[in-house]
Structures are given as structure tokens and as C-alpha cells.
Design an enzyme around this catalytic site. Structure first.
Site, PDB file in Angstrom:
ATOM      1  N   TRP A   1       0.804  -1.225   0.000  1.00  0.00           N
ATOM      2  CA  TRP A   1       0.000   0.000   0.000  1.00  0.00           C
ATOM      3  C   TRP A   1       0.834   1.271   0.000  1.00  0.00           C
ATOM      4  O   TRP A   1       0.323   2.345  -0.284  1.00  0.00           O
ATOM      5  CB  TRP A   1      -0.923   0.039   1.229  1.00  0.00           C
ATOM      6  CG  TRP A   1      -0.215  -0.229   2.538  1.00  0.00           C
ATOM      7  CD1 TRP A   1      -0.170  -1.408   3.225  1.00  0.00           C
ATOM      8  CD2 TRP A   1       0.556   0.702   3.304  1.00  0.00           C
ATOM      9  NE1 TRP A   1       0.580  -1.269   4.374  1.00  0.00           N
ATOM     10  CE2 TRP A   1       1.033   0.013   4.447  1.00  0.00           C
ATOM     11  CE3 TRP A   1       0.885   2.051   3.150  1.00  0.00           C
ATOM     12  CZ2 TRP A   1       1.838   0.626   5.419  1.00  0.00           C
ATOM     13  CZ3 TRP A   1       1.686   2.668   4.109  1.00  0.00           C
ATOM     14  CH2 TRP A   1       2.147   1.951   5.228  1.00  0.00           C
TER      15      TRP A   1
ATOM     16  N   LYS B   1      -2.658  -8.735  -7.296  1.00  0.00           N
ATOM     17  CA  LYS B   1      -3.384  -8.562  -6.029  1.00  0.00           C
ATOM     18  C   LYS B   1      -2.826  -7.328  -5.329  1.00  0.00           C
ATOM     19  O   LYS B   1      -1.771  -7.377  -4.706  1.00  0.00           O
ATOM     20  CB  LYS B   1      -3.195  -9.807  -5.145  1.00  0.00           C
ATOM     21  CG  LYS B   1      -3.651  -9.620  -3.685  1.00  0.00           C
ATOM     22  CD  LYS B   1      -5.151  -9.348  -3.593  1.00  0.00           C
ATOM     23  CE  LYS B   1      -5.574  -9.138  -2.136  1.00  0.00           C
ATOM     24  NZ  LYS B   1      -5.208  -7.807  -1.627  1.00  0.00           N
TER      25      LYS B   1
ATOM     26  N   ALA C   1      -2.748  -4.213  -2.459  1.00  0.00           N
ATOM     27  CA  ALA C   1      -3.040  -4.155  -1.033  1.00  0.00           C
ATOM     28  C   ALA C   1      -4.480  -3.725  -0.807  1.00  0.00           C
ATOM     29  O   ALA C   1      -5.016  -2.889  -1.548  1.00  0.00           O
ATOM     30  CB  ALA C   1      -2.095  -3.176  -0.346  1.00  0.00           C
TER      31      ALA C   1
ATOM     32  N   GLU D   1      10.637  -8.734  -2.320  1.00  0.00           N
ATOM     33  CA  GLU D   1      11.256  -7.542  -1.733  1.00  0.00           C
ATOM     34  C   GLU D   1      10.591  -7.352  -0.380  1.00  0.00           C
ATOM     35  O   GLU D   1       9.433  -6.952  -0.292  1.00  0.00           O
ATOM     36  CB  GLU D   1      11.061  -6.299  -2.599  1.00  0.00           C
ATOM     37  CG  GLU D   1      11.853  -5.121  -2.041  1.00  0.00           C
ATOM     38  CD  GLU D   1      11.394  -3.768  -2.564  1.00  0.00           C
ATOM     39  OE1 GLU D   1      11.573  -2.771  -1.826  1.00  0.00           O
ATOM     40  OE2 GLU D   1      10.848  -3.715  -3.682  1.00  0.00           O
TER      41      GLU D   1
ATOM     42  N   CYS E   1      10.272   0.973   2.542  1.00  0.00           N
ATOM     43  CA  CYS E   1      11.181  -0.113   2.918  1.00  0.00           C
ATOM     44  C   CYS E   1      12.640   0.334   2.913  1.00  0.00           C
ATOM     45  O   CYS E   1      13.471  -0.296   3.570  1.00  0.00           O
ATOM     46  CB  CYS E   1      11.014  -1.285   1.959  1.00  0.00           C
ATOM     47  SG  CYS E   1       9.419  -2.107   2.083  1.00  0.00           S
TER      48      CYS E   1
ATOM     49  N   GLU F   1      12.010  -2.697  11.920  1.00  0.00           N
ATOM     50  CA  GLU F   1      11.637  -1.619  11.003  1.00  0.00           C
ATOM     51  C   GLU F   1      10.464  -0.853  11.605  1.00  0.00           C
ATOM     52  O   GLU F   1       9.393  -1.410  11.815  1.00  0.00           O
ATOM     53  CB  GLU F   1      11.241  -2.238   9.659  1.00  0.00           C
ATOM     54  CG  GLU F   1      10.971  -1.246   8.559  1.00  0.00           C
ATOM     55  CD  GLU F   1      10.657  -1.948   7.243  1.00  0.00           C
ATOM     56  OE1 GLU F   1      11.016  -1.406   6.191  1.00  0.00           O
ATOM     57  OE2 GLU F   1      10.042  -3.040   7.278  1.00  0.00           O
TER      58      GLU F   1
END
Length: 475
Positions: free
Chosen positions: A149, A173, A175, A248, A282, A379
Site C-alpha cells: 500500500w 493482487k 493491497a 522484496e 522499505c 523496522e
């Protein structure tokens, strides 16, 4: 545009059909549209359609596939404002960031329009005079692409462009928080001339759809961007059918400032990298390692930049700090900050929900961060910069390489020898040296260790969607 009619149709159907689910605006909490909750049967039908379309699409000349992708890149650019407004409405980031993401998406389709023409094989010298060895790259087949997302347009483009260029068909597909952007891109794909069945978009529950995609043997390759925890789950589910995987996953990027760094540049880019999309990327830096000799000077410059950030609705041109995607994301950030303070970190800026409302969190700076704190181990995925001093860069390298994550990192300094030695010693898939913009379509994007498998972008990106075939030809 067509995606507007899709949303309206969903909104009308939702009044009487529980198989539709709302999509919300993270800034206001208002429902902006509805999408279908696709079932297991819907998913199997989508895979069947993509499987049936594969022979035709893969059989097209590379130039024909290239032309479709080039038209799509142009359509995306032509509809930048509409797409950026939709992106900001359903994801929350400032419009300036949304426009940059739309440009990135167009760049991926433009780049891979050219790469479609360059999937070359080779002739290998044979040890026998009566034979020849040919090596070909063939499209792998049906691709399942599961996207996040936080970048709901560019992450779709990063997977869709090379897959289509290689000759694969795709079941996408998106989010559940940001499906409308994917539907918008699908509408533009049809306008660009993508044949029926080549792209299928499934909206709804990730577990329901994912269970079918991972277990259906007609799906040859699964490409996923998201958390390491979900990546592990998908990895296990795909083992049954031995699918090829592109992952990823989570990052925990270090930002290292050496004593000879340009501090103005380092501070400016630190804030740009850390607080873009409210830290929900990320590759955004999570851990800041600042050399003791320049720590105070760097901190002063950093705080000046942080103090200029303006939390607010992304549609307001003065807003520069986005909301977090939902309450769960906000709660995680609060937990990380509280843990750090409880364990001795100094809260220098921020540290609480922003008064603007809902899921905004203040731009936060923590100092005296230790290795036992959550911000040093996990994270955060939020607007929190966690700073610590160092005197020995070897200790920093050891701390970075001890992490299970290895996606991205950043090193700032002036001595090219020190920069290269530091960057090359880090167990990371990508390192920015006096630079932060790693997500370039012509570069191989990806991580090592538990940050993922494979690469997206660059020539390596299209080869991930191909299988090598070796032909031994007797003469």
C-alpha cells in the site's frame, strides 16, 4: 475516467451486497469507494484467464509488446494529475510525492518497453564439432504479483512492466488499503491495447486470494513486496508447487555519516529519505550512525530541516508530512518510541500524535539510541529518526551486518576510498553514497538475507520473468 465509474459502481452495489468492501481515505477516515471481495473461485477464474491468454501474448513479437508498454507510459504521464489525486486520496502522501510516484511508474513502463526488444539469447561454444549450443530466454508463464500500500502505483509498475515486456500474463493482487490505484492502471492498460486476459486484478482478502495463487500450479512465478513475516509465509506456501519467487521484504536501513561528510547535504537528504511518506518506505533510514566529531553539527542541521515539516492533508500543497496508513501503524510507532525512551533514549523532537488529527504522528528525533531498543532491531515504518554516535566505523559495520535485514543503506562522506570500502563491506542489496534516490527503473532493486530474493528494475528485472532454455543442436 473509467476507474471513477468502477468505484461508483462498487459504491452502489455495496448498498445491498456484502461482497463489496470499503476503501478509506487515511486523512479523513471517509469511505471513498468500494471494491469486490474476490473469492477463491474468482481467483481460480483469474488464473485460468491469464493462463489462456499466455500463448497469445507471449507469441506476440517483442516490438508489439513494446508498443503497448510505450503507449501505457504515455497514458500514465497524460493522466498524472488524476492518478496523483487518486493516490493521495487513498494512500495519504502529499501530492508532490504522488506526482513523483506517477512519473516513476511511467518510467518503468517506458524503460521496459525498450527491454522487451533486448531479451537476447546466446550461442555457446560446443565441445563437439557436430553440435551447436543455443541458450534462449522464454517468458516464465503466469505471474502472481502482490503489491503493497505504501507505493500503490510504482510498485505495481515495477512488477507489471517487466512481466508484460517478457511476455508473461499477470494476476495482480493490490493491497486492500489501496486497490483503486491498481484498478486505475488496469483501465489504462486496456486503453493502451493490452489484450483481454493478459492482466487480471483481484481485490479483497489477501489470505483468501493468496492461498489460491500460491497453490495453483498454473502460476509459475510469485512476486511479492511487503513484510518479511508475510514473505516467509508465502515462501512456505509456494514450496508445494516449487514456484519461482521474487521477494522484496522488510528493510532496516542504516544512514552513516562519516567525519568528512558535507553536513548540509547529509542532513537535507536524511530528512528527505526518512520522512518521505511519513517514513513508510522499505528503504527509508531507520538507524542513524553519526561520527562523534560531527554529531552536534549534523544534529543542528537535521533539526532545522525537521522543524520545517508540516503535517497535514496531502491535498494541501503546504503539507509535507503524510498520515500513517492506519491506526495499527500509528500504534506500532508509539510502541517503538515509548520503548526507546523507557530504555534511556532522549526524545529531542516530536514523540506524540500530531494535533492535525487521526493517524498523523509528529516528526520525531531520538538520541542516545542503544542496540537493545526496538528502533534498533525492527523496522519502525514511521516518522522516527533514531540517532547514535560512533567513533569506530568498524563497529558500525558490525552492527549493520548483524541485522537479519539487508535491503538498503546510505553512507555520506568525501573520501571516495573510505566511502567505497564502507559501502562494499555492508551486507546490503543497495547502498546510496551521498545519494538517496535508489528506486530507479534502470537499476537492480532488491535485498539480501531476509530482505528478499531477486531483483526488480534494470535488465536483471526482466530476466527474473524468464526461464533459460538450453538447446543442443546436432548437425
Amino acid at each position: 475516467m473509467e476507474w471513477g465509474r468502477l468505484t461508483l459502481a462498487g459504491a452502489m452495489a455495496a448498498q445491498e451486497d456484502e461482497n463489496w468492501t470499503p476503501v478509506g481515505d487515511p486523512a479523513t477516515g471517509e469511505t471513498i469507494g468500494y471494491v469486490r471481495m474476490c473469492s477463491e473461485d474468482d481467483t481460480r477464474e483469474a488464473v485460468a484467464s491469464a493462463h489462456a491468454a499466455f500463448a497469445g501474448w507471449s507469441g506476440e513479437a517483442p516490438q508489439a509488446r513494446s508498443a503497448v508498454l510505450r503507449r501505457l507510459a504515455g497514458l500514465i504521464s497524460d493522466h498524472t494529475e488524476e492518478l496523483a489525486t487518486l493516490l493521495t486520496t487513498e494512500q495519504g502522501k502529499p501530492l508532490a510525492e504522488s506526482r513523483a510516484e506517477i512519473a516513476s511508474a511511467a518510467g518503468y513502463f517506458d524503460f521496459f518497453a525498450e527491454e522487451a526488444r533486448r531479451v537476447n539469447g546466446e550461442i555457446v561454444a560446443s565441445p563437439r564439432a557436430d553440435s551447436r549450443i543455443l541458450v534462449m530466454h522464454k517468458p516464465i508463464g503466469v505471474v502472481a504479483a502482490i503489491t503493497p500500500w505504501n507505493f500503490p502505483v510504482s510498485m505495481v509498475a515495477r512488477k507489471l512492466a517487466p512481466a508484460l515486456a517478457a511476455g508473461c500474463t499477470v494476476v495482480l493482487k493490490p493491497a486492500p488499503q489501496t486497490p483503486l490505484c491498481a484498478l486505475a492502471l488496469a483501465a489504462l492498460c486496456r486503453m493502451a491495447g493490452l489484450p483481454e486476459g493478459v492482466l487480471q486484478v483481484l481485490t479483497g482478502d489477501a489470505a483468501t486470494i493468496g492461498a489460491v495463487l500460491t497453490q495453483d500450479p498454473r502460476v509459475a512465478f510469485l512476486s511479492f513486496t511487503g513484510s518479511t513475516a508475510t514473505g516467509r509465509l508465502l515462501y512456505g506456501q509456494c514450496a508445494i508447487t516449487i514456484k519461482k519467487l521474487g521477494l522484496e521484504l522488510g528493510g532496516h536501513a542504516p544512514f552513516i555519516v562519516l567525519p568528512d561528510a558535507d553536513l548540509d547535504k547529509a542532513a537535507t537528504l536524511a530528512v528527505a529519505a526518512k520522512f518521505r511518506n511519513a517514513g513508510q518506505t522499505c528503504v527509508c533510514p531507520n538507524r542513524f550512525f553519526i561520527h562523534d566529531e560531527v554529531y552536534d553539527d549534523f544534529l543542528g542541521r537535521l533539526l532545522q530541516q525537521v522543524d520545517r515539516l508540516v503535517p497535514g492533508d496531502g491535498r494541501n500543497p503546504e503539507s509535507t508530512l503524510a498520515p500513517l496508513i492506519d491506526e495499527a501503524a500509528l500504534t506500532k510507532v508509539e510502541r517503538h518510541v515509548a520503548d526507546a525512551v523507557a530504555k534511556g533514549a532522549t526524545l529531542t523532537r516530536g514523540g506524540r500524535r500530531a494535533a492535525v488529527g487521526r493517524t498523523w504522528y509528529q516528526a520525531t528525533v531520538l538520541e542516545n539510541v542503544g542496540p537493545d531498543m526496538l528502533v534498533s532491531c525492527e523496522e519502525t515504518f514511521g516518522p522516527v529518526a533514531a540517532l547514535s554516535r560512533f567513533t569506530d566505523v568498524e563497529q558500525v559495520k558490525s552492527a549493520v551486518n548483524a541485522s537479519q535485514y539487508g535491503l538498503a543503506g546510505y553512507v555520506f562522506g568525501r573520501d571516495i576510498s573510505s566511502l567505497l570500502k564502507t559501502a562494499e563491506s555492508l551486507d546490503l542489496g543497495m547502498v546510496g553514497i551521498n545519494a538517496i534516490h535508489l528506486g530507479l527503473e534502470m537499476a537492480p532493486i532488491g535485498g539480501v538475507k531476509q530482505s528478499g530474493l531477486g531483483r526488480e528494475g534494470g535488465h536483471a528485472g526482466i530476466l527474473d520473468y524468464c526461464e533459460q532454455q538450453y538447446l543442443l543442436v546436432g548437425l
